[in-house]
Enzyme design. Structure first.
Site, short mmCIF file in Angstrom:
data_model
loop_
_atom_site.label_atom_id
_atom_site.label_comp_id
_atom_site.label_asym_id
_atom_site.label_seq_id
_atom_site.Cartn_x
_atom_site.Cartn_y
_atom_site.Cartn_z
N HIS A 120 9.61 -7.95 4.57
CA HIS A 120 8.52 -7.98 3.53
C HIS A 120 9.20 -8.53 2.39
O HIS A 120 9.32 -8.00 1.26
CB HIS A 120 8.14 -6.67 3.47
CG HIS A 120 6.61 -6.37 2.50
ND1 HIS A 120 6.03 -7.72 2.18
CD2 HIS A 120 5.96 -5.46 2.51
CE1 HIS A 120 4.79 -7.02 1.67
NE2 HIS A 120 4.81 -5.60 1.59
N CYS A 177 7.15 1.55 -1.58
CA CYS A 177 6.25 0.26 -1.54
C CYS A 177 4.81 0.67 -1.42
O CYS A 177 4.01 -0.11 -1.73
CB CYS A 177 6.66 -0.66 -0.30
SG CYS A 177 6.62 0.12 1.22
N GLN A 209 7.53 -7.92 -1.42
CA GLN A 209 7.57 -6.55 -1.91
C GLN A 209 8.85 -6.52 -2.62
O GLN A 209 8.97 -5.95 -3.87
CB GLN A 209 7.36 -5.73 -0.80
CG GLN A 209 7.78 -4.25 -1.15
CD GLN A 209 6.51 -3.60 -2.08
OE1 GLN A 209 5.40 -3.86 -1.39
NE2 GLN A 209 6.64 -3.02 -2.85
N ARG A 235 0.38 -12.18 7.11
CA ARG A 235 0.66 -10.83 7.38
C ARG A 235 0.58 -10.57 8.93
O ARG A 235 -0.58 -10.60 9.29
CB ARG A 235 0.20 -9.85 6.84
CG ARG A 235 0.48 -8.14 7.21
CD ARG A 235 -0.04 -7.25 6.40
NE ARG A 235 0.68 -7.12 5.09
CZ ARG A 235 0.85 -6.10 4.38
NH1 ARG A 235 0.07 -4.95 4.80
NH2 ARG A 235 1.30 -6.01 3.32
N ARG A 275 3.32 -6.33 -8.20
CA ARG A 275 3.01 -7.29 -6.94
C ARG A 275 2.19 -8.40 -7.32
O ARG A 275 2.37 -9.35 -7.06
CB ARG A 275 2.27 -6.41 -5.83
CG ARG A 275 2.94 -5.28 -5.20
CD ARG A 275 4.27 -5.92 -4.30
NE ARG A 275 3.78 -6.77 -3.20
CZ ARG A 275 3.44 -6.63 -2.09
NH1 ARG A 275 3.05 -5.42 -1.85
NH2 ARG A 275 3.03 -7.45 -1.16
N ASP A 281 10.05 4.35 2.30
CA ASP A 281 8.87 3.83 3.17
C ASP A 281 8.51 4.85 4.13
O ASP A 281 9.17 5.68 4.48
CB ASP A 281 9.15 2.38 3.44
CG ASP A 281 8.19 1.60 3.91
OD1 ASP A 281 6.90 2.00 3.80
OD2 ASP A 281 8.25 0.78 4.96
N1 NVA Z 1 7.14 -0.71 6.59
C1 NVA Z 1 5.54 -0.69 6.24
C2 NVA Z 1 5.33 -1.27 5.09
C3 NVA Z 1 3.99 -1.23 4.51
C4 NVA Z 1 3.77 -1.99 3.28
C5 NVA Z 1 4.95 -1.13 7.60
O1 NVA Z 1 5.56 -2.19 7.94
O2 NVA Z 1 3.87 -0.63 7.78
N1 CP Z 2 3.09 -2.55 -0.07
C1 CP Z 2 2.18 -3.21 0.42
O1 CP Z 2 2.42 -4.12 1.27
O2 CP Z 2 0.86 -2.73 0.71
P1 CP Z 2 -0.20 -3.07 1.36
O3 CP Z 2 0.25 -2.88 2.88
O4 CP Z 2 -1.43 -2.32 1.01
O5 CP Z 2 -0.33 -4.54 1.21
#
Ligand code: NVA
Ligand code: CP
Length: 302
Positions: free
Chosen positions: A130, A262, A133, A103, A290, A222
């Site tokens: 993502h 999400c 997800q 990540r 997930r 989101d």
């Molecule tokens: N769009 C959000 C998704 C978190 C799972 C982010 O990138 O922070």
């Molecule tokens: N939806 C998701 O990826 O959550 P986290 O950021 O908690 O991993």
């Protein structure tokens, strides 16, 4: 040859079906309390440049349940955070591990890691995508609606990584995708253009959330401010204030519409408490899946 999971667009139709079939099987085995140590002795390195709750727990617990182990590697505490190159990290980690989940910020970094690694690399979220997800969300839709085919999915809010992955999903599967985003916060133009031609049921971008939500089977949202954009929080709160899933917007969707997020959610911003905690919301089942879907991915790739 090793296979990576870097984006939804890279997947073929058969890959989707294989992942969901496997996820359903693994979910059933877990619910029946049956041990399933198919990845005994295998190791997954999990590189995190950003925070996570669900992704970290589900990959870590997933590996444990499959008989393997997962290593949490916070970039700050590794030599990557002190400038060791992605190429060296990838080549060296490939000698210790059976797979890497990462990540991070730039999609290019994930692709570079995958290029140099001789083990599978899984994208656990970048600024651009993502994929895990959305693969899991589609599995939830199949569970709740029987199928995703020809369903209308309405995404309300920021044209971010989640939106981009939904767009790629619509290019690969027969889903009607409608997005509503404020001007200047639309999804990536290159991804939109690339996917628009492939999308059998169409991808439509609106500025009015009501138009996108009209007769939708799935309402999805989101956060307004993604990780890495914290400096823009105040400005974004103003710009996005009409891009919220509330009772009024829900009324535009089909009567049996499901509401998805999400997570993490900000009640009173992109979604009201009444909706996310209401009868149409499936967010906790969505989060649970997930685990099952990622176990399926791990089993297939590792
Ligand atoms: N769009 C959000 C998704 C978190 C799972 C982010 O990138 O922070
Ligand atoms: N939806 C998701 O990826 O959550 P986290 O950021 O908690 O991993």
């Amino acid at each position: 040859m090793k296979k990576d999971l870097l984006s939804i667009y890279n997947l073929e139709t058969a890959d989707f079906e294989k992942i969901w079939k496997n996820a359903a099987r693994l979910k059933k085995l877990l619910k029946q309390g049956k041990d399933h140590a198919s990845l005994k002795g295998k190791t997954l390195g999990m590189i995190f440049d950003k925070s996570s709750t669900r992704t970290r727990i589900s990959f870590e617990v997933g590996m444990y349940q499959l008989g393997g182990i997962a290593l949490f590697l916070n970039s700050r505490d590794t030599q990557i955070g002190r400038g060791e190159t992605i190429a060296d990290s990838a080549r060296m980690m490939s000698r210790y591990l059976n797979g890497i989940m990462i990540r991070t910020f730039a999609q290019d970094s994930v692709e570079e890691l995958a290029r140099y690694a001789t083990i599978p690399v899984i994208n656990g979220l970048t600024d651009l995508f993502h994929p895990c997800q959305i693969l899991s969300d589609l599995f939830t839709i199949i569970e709740k609606k029987g199928s995703y085919e020809k369903l209308k999915v309405a995404y309300i809010g920021d044209g971010n990584n989640i939106a981009n992955s939904w767009i790629e999903a619509a290019a690969r599967l027969p889903i009607q995708l409608a997005l509503a985003c404020p001007q200047g916060y639309e999804p990536d133009k290159k991804i939109m253009n690339k996917c628009a031609t492939d999308a059998s049921e169409g991808i439509t971008l609106y500025s009015d959330p009501r138009e996108a939500a009209l007769n939708a089977d799935v309402l999805y949202t989101d956060v307004w401010t993604s990780m890495g954009q914290e400096a823009e929080v105040k400005e974004r709160k103003k710009i996005f204030k009409n891009y919220s899933i509330n009772i009024k917007l829900l009324a535009e969707a089909k009567k049996d519409a499901i509401v998805m997020h999400c997570l993490p959610a900000h009640r009173g911003e992109e979604i009201t408490a009444e909706v996310i905690d209401g009868p149409h919301s499936v967010v906790i089942d969505q989060a649970e899946n997930r685990l099952h879907v990622q176990k399926a991915i791990l089993e297939i790739l590792l």
